[in-house]
Design an enzyme around this catalytic site. Structure first.
Site, PDB file in Angstrom:
ATOM      1  CE  LYS A  36      11.730   5.291  -0.444  1.00  0.00           C
ATOM      2  NZ  LYS A  36      11.527   4.939  -1.864  1.00  0.00           N
TER       3      LYS A  36
ATOM      4  NE  ARG B  94      11.078  -5.292  -5.077  1.00  0.00           N
ATOM      5  CZ  ARG B  94      11.321  -4.681  -6.241  1.00  0.00           C
ATOM      6  NH1 ARG B  94      11.995  -5.316  -7.194  1.00  0.00           N
ATOM      7  NH2 ARG B  94      10.888  -3.452  -6.457  1.00  0.00           N
TER       8      ARG B  94
END
Length: 496
Positions: free
Chosen positions: A278, A352
């Protein structure tokens, strides 16, 4: 913070401060009018000078009025009487608490239940008032050496008629339990990532089990997950020196033969993005990537505290997502607990991957419904901003019930589509699916990915990436979506 219900007149209440309402146009509520009469009209005279118009959230502190037992009177604006709604009701209580904290009041008596909004009953209004007061009082200072700034408000009593006071004792107990669950959720989410690790969350689950005999906790370690075949979850954990944990909580206080509701909470205790690193800006906020897990623990604490008659299972897959020589790489293919294979195109779409194994694990409970809570996608924040949580699901009655609970609690959600059309965006040349679907509709394609693992039971997904915490000057966990889920569970319990 302690809460209580008392009956009596505003003029004779012994308290450091009595809080009464004023509607716009300087219209006094009954308790404010009683104080005005007892003081020889002093409140009316002060209002005529224009010191307070009654706009929602305005406050005015009046010390030592004659003819009144309380040491001080706090006037709080309620806005237009016909327009007072849930948002205004919470704001009035929050601003009143803010004024009391500034003045160092040790206790207060709130005489606002006589003016609760239309469309609510008094019990509901009380619960919302308690949560608003507790939220305004909350602060996270566990790691501050100087705690001298801790405010002095220790107790709030809500004033009602004698009959109403008796009837409100149970709603008050429920509200206190929910407030406690929210505080736990916030405390866990606000913890720094070097303290709140997967093992820390597991210990917190064990602590709840030791505190409440109605909660049973089991923690699966890496070896147990390997034996089960949780390949997607374990792949995310590979890059970190912190071992993963899979936390199972059970609370069975509903019908003996009743199917449980399964709550799944994403527990990434810090999300660097992994190899798909990130940007550095605001990366510190990625400690909040376990807010779904924190919410599950808070919900279990609240249910146990209020002894809610429901059957619950909580599943918390918890890992740390870090880059290293062992880390999951873009292009890797992993095999999930369901047996389906996943091509990992972006290691920052890791939530996920841990959730899909938890959702498959949920099948063994033959659940009535499964709801997962996850800070899943920045795309949801772009789509909806930070007001509602995103909601998607495969079962209309479940989705509708959650939407209704969100409106009732003020912890709102907004439904996004989960059409089969989006499944084409997850195609992979090399595996059963890819873990991302491109830039378009990111919140929907993430839910579409999860939907492939939830075909055997009613399921809903709450994307809380925009609602689980605030940024900027007010940075901190919000405790959402605990109010929504608790409202939904209480409705289910009431229906039997």
């Amino acid at each position: 913070m302690e809460f209580g219900i008392k009956s009596g007149s505003a003029t004779s209440i012994k308290s450091a401060c009595v809080v009464v309402g004023v509607f716009e146009g300087r219209k006094l509520t009954p308790s404010a009018q009683a104080l005005d009469e007892a003081s020889g009209g002093q409140i009316s005279q002060i209002l005529k000078r224009g010191d307070l118009e009654g706009k929602c959230g305005q406050t005015l502190l009046l010390p030592a009025l004659p003819g009144i037992t309380a040491e001080r009177v706090l006037l709080v604006g309620l806005g237009q009487a016909r327009e007072l709604d849930l948002k205004g009701w919470k704001k009035a209580h929050a601003e009143a608490v803010g004024a009391l904290l500034e003045r160092g009041a040790g206790d207060a008596a709130f005489c606002l239940l006589e003016a609760f909004p239309r469309g609510m009953d008094m019990a509901e209004a009380l619960r919302l008032a308690v949560l608003a007061v507790d939220e305004r009082d909350y602060r996270f200072d566990q790691f501050k050496r100087d705690k001298n700034g801790k405010r002095a408000l220790k107790r709030v009593n809500f004033i009602a008629g004698r009959k109403e006071a008796r009837e409100l004792e149970e709603p008050l107990r429920q509200a206190e339990a929910i407030a406690g669950g929210i505080r736990l959720t916030k405390d866990l989410a606000n913890m720094p990532g070097n303290v709140c690790t997967p093992s820390y969350l597991a210990d917190e689950a064990r602590r709840l089990a030791s505190l409440y005999t109605t909660i049973h906790t089991e923690v699966l370690d890496q070896s147990a997950m390997e034996q089960l075949g949780m390949g997607a979850l374990l792949a995310v954990a590979r890059g970190s020196s912190q071992p993963p944990r899979f936390i199972v909580l059970e609370y069975r206080q509903g019908p003996e033969d009743g199917k449980p509701v399964v709550l799944v909470g994403k527990g990434v205790t810090f999300d660097s993005g992994g190899i798909s690193l990130k940007p550095g800006e605001k990366m510190d906020e990625m400690k909040y990537d376990m807010s779904g897990a924190a919410s599950v623990l808070g919900i279990f604490a609240a249910c146990a505290e209020m002894r809610l008659p429901v059957n619950l299972v909580g599943l918390i897959p918890t890992v740390e997502n870090m880059p290293s020589g062992h880390a999951l790489k873009p292009g890797d293919i992993v095999t999930s607990l369901s047996g389906q294979t996943i091509e990992v195109l972006n290691t920052d779409a890791e939530g996920r991957l841990i959730l899909c194994d938890a959702l498959t694990y949920a099948e063994r409970y033959k659940p009535e419904a499964v709801v997962d809570m996850a800070t899943l996608t920045g795309a949801c924040v772009i789509a909806l901003a930070r007001f509602p949580s995103g909601l998607l699901g495969n079962h209309r009655p479940l989705v509708q019930a959650l939407l209704k609970a969100g409106e009732k609690s003020g912890d709102r959600a907004w439904e996004l589509p989960l059409w089969d059309d989006y499944q084409d965006l997850l195609k992979s040349n090399f595996a059963d699916m890819a873990n991302i679907g491109g830039r378009e509709g990111g919140a929907i394609t993430a839910a579409s990915f999860l939907a492939r693992f939830t075909k055997n039971y009613p399921w809903a997904h709450l994307d809380i990436a925009g609602t689980a915490w605030n940024s900027g000057d007010k940075k901190g966990a919000t405790g959402r979506p605990l109010p929504l889920i608790m409202t939904w569970l209480m409705e289910k319990a009431a229906q039997g």
